[in-house]
Design an enzyme around this catalytic site. Structure first.
Site, PDB file in Angstrom:
ATOM      1  N   CYS A   2      93.805  31.479  49.708  1.00 47.79           N
ATOM      2  CA  CYS A   2      94.822  31.293  48.664  1.00 47.79           C
ATOM      3  C   CYS A   2      95.572  30.822  48.996  1.00 47.79           C
ATOM      4  O   CYS A   2      96.187  30.555  50.377  1.00 47.79           O
ATOM      5  CB  CYS A   2      94.853  32.995  49.348  1.00 47.79           C
ATOM      6  SG  CYS A   2      93.811  33.842  47.850  1.00 47.79           S
TER       7      CYS A   2
HETATM    8  N1  GLN Z   1      89.091  36.720  50.889  1.00 48.84           N
HETATM    9  C1  GLN Z   1      90.118  36.533  50.275  1.00 48.84           C
HETATM   10  C2  GLN Z   1      88.906  36.595  48.861  1.00 48.84           C
HETATM   11  O1  GLN Z   1      88.166  36.221  48.200  1.00 48.84           O
HETATM   12  C3  GLN Z   1      91.274  35.725  49.601  1.00 48.84           C
HETATM   13  C4  GLN Z   1      90.539  34.074  49.546  1.00 48.84           C
HETATM   14  C5  GLN Z   1      91.424  33.217  50.287  1.00 48.84           C
HETATM   15  O2  GLN Z   1      92.535  32.835  50.830  1.00 48.84           O
HETATM   16  N2  GLN Z   1      91.308  32.311  49.327  1.00 48.84           N
HETATM   17  O3  GLN Z   1      90.219  37.206  47.307  1.00 48.84           O
END
Ligand code: GLN
Length: 235
Positions: A2
């Site tokens: 994210c």
């Molecule tokens: N692991 C977290 C999620 O699944 C954050 C994912 C991310 O940083 N892309 O939302």
């Protein structure tokens, strides 16, 4: 994974932070420039902010969704009218096996802090919490950080990393007067604008003032001074 962004400083519109910049969270939702894990951030988005218009002590305002940011015409129409001096925004690329639901989108809150997690952590190393907003790893991690207290953010990140050496633990959190972040496995940059400080997973424009934060650091700002300290951890 994210991408997230935090602002602390003079009041400005949520649109000016998330939607208007040439490489802001809106563009990062489909074409991030520095993302090392995942291609795009289409699994939801969220924004939280502290408003002078809510009663004293009220929790921060939040708007979260499990749909792509680029398709949200209602948010695009309202965001120019949402103004705050303390904002945390995020776009999400769900990790494999994690739920896709509005409550799994950052920012999470304990009523005082807004918190976003960019990364991945094995849920088996996190305690189950009755306060977690979702079963997503980020919500369990947020609940642990809230339980331990934000003063111990750096220690908590180091301890979780020791239990899961593959973990990536970029945290961004704000409470209206402080903005804090960690780098542990993903990118983060800082921009001082003259009337505040932006912390963002990646620069939202080509301003020469953006500085990259080194990995495994804790960043703290009151909207003016920016302090950085190295985090303890395995080599
Ligand atoms: N692991 C977290 C999620 O699944 C954050 C994912 C991310 O940083 N892309 O939302």
């Amino acid at each position: 994974m994210c991408r997230h962004l935090g602002w602390l400083g003079a009041p400005r519109s949520v649109a000016s932070l998330m939607l208007d910049p040439p490489y802001g969270l809106l563009v990062q939702s489909y074409a991030p420039r520095r993302q090392k894990h995942g291609l795009m951030n289409a699994d939801g988005w969220g924004v939280g902010f502290f408003s002078p218009d809510t009663p004293e002590g009220a929790p921060p305002c939040r708007w979260r969704s499990a749909a792509p940011l680029w398709g949200d015409a209602s948010f695009a129409s309202v965001a120019p009218a949402l103004r705050s001096g303390c904002v945390v925004g995020a776009v999400r690329s769900a990790s494999i096996g994690m739920p896709i639901e509005p409550t799994a989108s950052a920012p999470f809150t304990d009523g005082s802090w807004l918190l976003s997690h960019n990364g991945l952590v094995d849920r088996a190393v996190l305690p189950l919490s009755a306060h977690a907003e979702s079963t997503v790893d980020s919500a369990l991690l947020a609940a642990l950080i809230f339980d331990r207290g934000m003063d111990l953010l750096g220690d908590t990140v180091s301890e979780v990393a020791a239990r899961d050496p593959q973990a990536r633990l970029n945290i961004l959190a704000a409470n209206g007067s402080e903005l804090v972040a960690t780098t542990w496995g993903d990118t983060l940059s800082v921009l001082r604008t003259g009337d505040g400080v932006v912390l963002a997973s990646e620069p939202y424009d080509d301003d020469q003032g953006w500085e990259e934060i080194p990995d495994r650091h804790l960043v703290h700002t009151d909207g003016d001074a920016v302090h950085m300290t190295a985090l303890k951890g395995p080599a």
